[in-house]
Design a protein around this motif. Structure first.
Motif, PDB file in Angstrom:
ATOM      1  N   ARG A  53       5.534   1.358   6.770  1.00  0.00           N
ATOM      2  CA  ARG A  53       6.429   0.389   6.127  1.00  0.00           C
ATOM      3  C   ARG A  53       7.864   0.917   6.188  1.00  0.00           C
ATOM      4  NH1 ARG A  53       3.365  -3.383   3.297  1.00  0.00           N
ATOM      5  NH2 ARG A  53       1.300  -2.669   2.661  1.00  0.00           N
ATOM      6  N   ALA A  54       8.806   0.012   6.259  1.00  0.00           N
ATOM      7  CA  ALA A  54      10.223   0.387   6.313  1.00  0.00           C
ATOM      8  C   ALA A  54      10.777   0.521   4.896  1.00  0.00           C
ATOM      9  CB  ALA A  54      11.009  -0.665   7.092  1.00  0.00           C
ATOM     10  N   TRP A  55      10.753   1.738   4.378  1.00  0.00           N
ATOM     11  CA  TRP A  55      11.276   2.006   3.039  1.00  0.00           C
ATOM     12  C   TRP A  55      12.783   2.231   3.130  1.00  0.00           C
ATOM     13  CZ3 TRP A  55       8.409   1.516  -1.277  1.00  0.00           C
ATOM     14  CH2 TRP A  55       7.024   1.418  -1.113  1.00  0.00           C
ATOM     15  N   PHE A 111      -4.248   8.532  -4.149  1.00  0.00           N
ATOM     16  CA  PHE A 111      -3.077   7.659  -4.185  1.00  0.00           C
ATOM     17  C   PHE A 111      -2.046   8.145  -3.184  1.00  0.00           C
ATOM     18  CE2 PHE A 111      -2.721  10.907  -7.484  1.00  0.00           C
ATOM     19  CZ  PHE A 111      -1.556  11.549  -7.098  1.00  0.00           C
ATOM     20  N   ASP A 112      -1.115   7.273  -2.814  1.00  0.00           N
ATOM     21  CA  ASP A 112       0.135   7.630  -2.146  1.00  0.00           C
ATOM     22  C   ASP A 112       1.200   7.615  -3.238  1.00  0.00           C
ATOM     23  OD1 ASP A 112      -1.189   7.540   0.283  1.00  0.00           O
ATOM     24  OD2 ASP A 112       0.025   5.916   1.126  1.00  0.00           O
ATOM     25  N   ALA A 113       2.401   8.064  -2.912  1.00  0.00           N
ATOM     26  CA  ALA A 113       3.486   8.009  -3.885  1.00  0.00           C
ATOM     27  C   ALA A 113       4.801   7.718  -3.175  1.00  0.00           C
ATOM     28  CB  ALA A 113       3.584   9.322  -4.657  1.00  0.00           C
ATOM     29  N   VAL A 114       5.714   7.168  -3.948  1.00  0.00           N
ATOM     30  CA  VAL A 114       7.081   6.947  -3.492  1.00  0.00           C
ATOM     31  C   VAL A 114       7.984   7.574  -4.539  1.00  0.00           C
ATOM     32  CG1 VAL A 114       8.856   5.232  -2.946  1.00  0.00           C
ATOM     33  CG2 VAL A 114       6.457   4.792  -2.344  1.00  0.00           C
ATOM     34  N   ARG A 115       8.895   8.465  -4.093  1.00  0.00           N
ATOM     35  CA  ARG A 115       9.819   9.124  -5.022  1.00  0.00           C
ATOM     36  C   ARG A 115      11.221   8.591  -4.783  1.00  0.00           C
ATOM     37  NH1 ARG A 115      10.701  14.739  -3.524  1.00  0.00           N
ATOM     38  NH2 ARG A 115      12.597  13.937  -2.580  1.00  0.00           N
ATOM     39  N   VAL A 116      11.885   8.253  -5.885  1.00  0.00           N
ATOM     40  CA  VAL A 116      13.293   7.881  -5.858  1.00  0.00           C
ATOM     41  C   VAL A 116      13.975   8.784  -6.875  1.00  0.00           C
ATOM     42  CG1 VAL A 116      14.989   6.054  -6.208  1.00  0.00           C
ATOM     43  CG2 VAL A 116      12.763   5.510  -5.187  1.00  0.00           C
ATOM     44  N   ASP A 117      15.010   9.483  -6.449  1.00  0.00           N
ATOM     45  CA  ASP A 117      15.627  10.503  -7.290  1.00  0.00           C
ATOM     46  C   ASP A 117      16.730   9.970  -8.198  1.00  0.00           C
ATOM     47  OD1 ASP A 117      13.995  12.444  -6.154  1.00  0.00           O
ATOM     48  OD2 ASP A 117      15.442  12.941  -4.594  1.00  0.00           O
ATOM     49  N   GLY A 123      16.749   6.632   0.409  1.00  0.00           N
ATOM     50  CA  GLY A 123      16.653   7.018  -0.997  1.00  0.00           C
ATOM     51  C   GLY A 123      15.230   6.989  -1.524  1.00  0.00           C
ATOM     52  N   ALA A 124      14.313   6.402  -0.763  1.00  0.00           N
ATOM     53  CA  ALA A 124      12.900   6.383  -1.148  1.00  0.00           C
ATOM     54  C   ALA A 124      12.147   7.326  -0.220  1.00  0.00           C
ATOM     55  CB  ALA A 124      12.335   4.970  -1.042  1.00  0.00           C
ATOM     56  N   THR A 125      11.470   8.302  -0.795  1.00  0.00           N
ATOM     57  CA  THR A 125      10.687   9.272  -0.026  1.00  0.00           C
ATOM     58  C   THR A 125       9.212   8.974  -0.240  1.00  0.00           C
ATOM     59  OG1 THR A 125      12.397  10.941  -0.384  1.00  0.00           O
ATOM     60  CG2 THR A 125      10.234  11.737   0.312  1.00  0.00           C
ATOM     61  N   THR A 126       8.470   8.830   0.858  1.00  0.00           N
ATOM     62  CA  THR A 126       7.045   8.527   0.736  1.00  0.00           C
ATOM     63  C   THR A 126       6.213   9.800   0.842  1.00  0.00           C
ATOM     64  OG1 THR A 126       6.846   8.085   3.103  1.00  0.00           O
ATOM     65  CG2 THR A 126       7.312   6.198   1.669  1.00  0.00           C
ATOM     66  N   PHE A 127       5.106   9.803   0.131  1.00  0.00           N
ATOM     67  CA  PHE A 127       4.133  10.887   0.144  1.00  0.00           C
ATOM     68  C   PHE A 127       2.789  10.266   0.501  1.00  0.00           C
ATOM     69  CE2 PHE A 127       7.580  12.135  -2.494  1.00  0.00           C
ATOM     70  CZ  PHE A 127       7.721  13.499  -2.334  1.00  0.00           C
ATOM     71  N   ASN A 128       2.243  10.659   1.652  1.00  0.00           N
ATOM     72  CA  ASN A 128       0.991  10.084   2.120  1.00  0.00           C
ATOM     73  C   ASN A 128       0.311  11.075   3.056  1.00  0.00           C
ATOM     74  OD1 ASN A 128       2.106   9.654   4.803  1.00  0.00           O
ATOM     75  ND2 ASN A 128       3.239   7.951   3.888  1.00  0.00           N
ATOM     76  N   THR A 130       2.384  -1.977  -4.312  1.00  0.00           N
ATOM     77  CA  THR A 130       3.243  -1.488  -3.235  1.00  0.00           C
ATOM     78  C   THR A 130       4.251  -2.536  -2.765  1.00  0.00           C
ATOM     79  OG1 THR A 130       1.425  -0.073  -2.526  1.00  0.00           O
ATOM     80  CG2 THR A 130       3.257  -0.318  -1.004  1.00  0.00           C
ATOM     81  N   LEU A 131       3.836  -3.776  -2.579  1.00  0.00           N
ATOM     82  CA  LEU A 131       4.757  -4.789  -2.067  1.00  0.00           C
ATOM     83  C   LEU A 131       5.855  -5.133  -3.062  1.00  0.00           C
ATOM     84  CD1 LEU A 131       2.316  -7.162  -0.151  1.00  0.00           C
ATOM     85  CD2 LEU A 131       3.799  -5.355   0.763  1.00  0.00           C
ATOM     86  N   ILE A 132       5.518  -5.190  -4.341  1.00  0.00           N
ATOM     87  CA  ILE A 132       6.557  -5.420  -5.355  1.00  0.00           C
ATOM     88  C   ILE A 132       7.522  -4.244  -5.367  1.00  0.00           C
ATOM     89  CG2 ILE A 132       7.019  -5.726  -7.818  1.00  0.00           C
ATOM     90  CD1 ILE A 132       4.282  -7.137  -8.015  1.00  0.00           C
ATOM     91  N   LEU A 133       6.990  -3.013  -5.273  1.00  0.00           N
ATOM     92  CA  LEU A 133       7.840  -1.827  -5.278  1.00  0.00           C
ATOM     93  C   LEU A 133       8.775  -1.794  -4.079  1.00  0.00           C
ATOM     94  CD1 LEU A 133       8.652   0.899  -6.506  1.00  0.00           C
ATOM     95  CD2 LEU A 133       6.780   1.931  -5.185  1.00  0.00           C
ATOM     96  N   ILE A 134       8.271  -2.058  -2.886  1.00  0.00           N
ATOM     97  CA  ILE A 134       9.130  -1.976  -1.704  1.00  0.00           C
ATOM     98  C   ILE A 134      10.212  -3.061  -1.741  1.00  0.00           C
ATOM     99  CG2 ILE A 134       7.753  -3.383  -0.111  1.00  0.00           C
ATOM    100  CD1 ILE A 134       8.480  -1.304   2.068  1.00  0.00           C
TER     101      ILE A 134
END
Length: 135
Positions: A77-79, A27-33, A82-87, A123-127
């Motif tokens: 993708r343009a996050w 998986f990839d991940a997106v972190r929002v603190d 405040g959103a950090t991607t892990f890939n 992913t698209l709903i999240l972004i």
């Protein structure tokens, strides 16, 4: 492998405690603190009418909320800020903490545990949710 992991057939979930998993493999991940991460998780829950896919929360430090998405879906993708991607994009190695489904996993916990081996946050709903909330 504990009984709950066997039932779900998800090999990347540890049997106890927590472990780091290399992003971009399963998986990839997106972190929002902080509070933004909690609000985004609640928004995702309401947008999809219930369980949005696997989401891990961190109870110390930055109080990150990790949204687990399909591998390869965060790069390019343009996050929003405040959103950090892990890939595993070219030249990048990152790791995501993953707790066991039960037992002592502090400081990590499942806000929404995985429900099947191929089930992730969309992913698209999240972004789109992150862009509308974090800008």
């Amino acid at each position: 492998m504990n009984a709950q992991n066997r039932e779900l057939n998800i090999a990347w979930i540890p049997d106890s405690g927590f472990q780091l998993r290399k992003a971009g493999v399963q998986f990839d991940a997106v972190r929002v603190d902080g509070e933004d991460g909690s609000r985004l998780a609640a928004l995702m829950e309401s947008l999809v009418g219930g369980e949005p896919g696997p989401v891990v929360t961190e109870e110390n430090g930055r109080r990150g909320v990790y949204f687990l998405v399909p591998p390869g879906s965060t790069a390019g993708r343009a996050w929003p800020r405040g959103a950090t991607t892990f890939n595993s994009a070219t030249g990048r190695i990152s790791y995501v903490p993953v707790p066991a489904l039960t037992g002592r996993t502090w400081p990590l916990a499942w806000r929404f545990p995985p429900t099947g081996p191929g089930r992730f946050v969309h992913t698209l709903i999240l972004i789109n949710a992150a862009c509308s909330m974090l800008r």
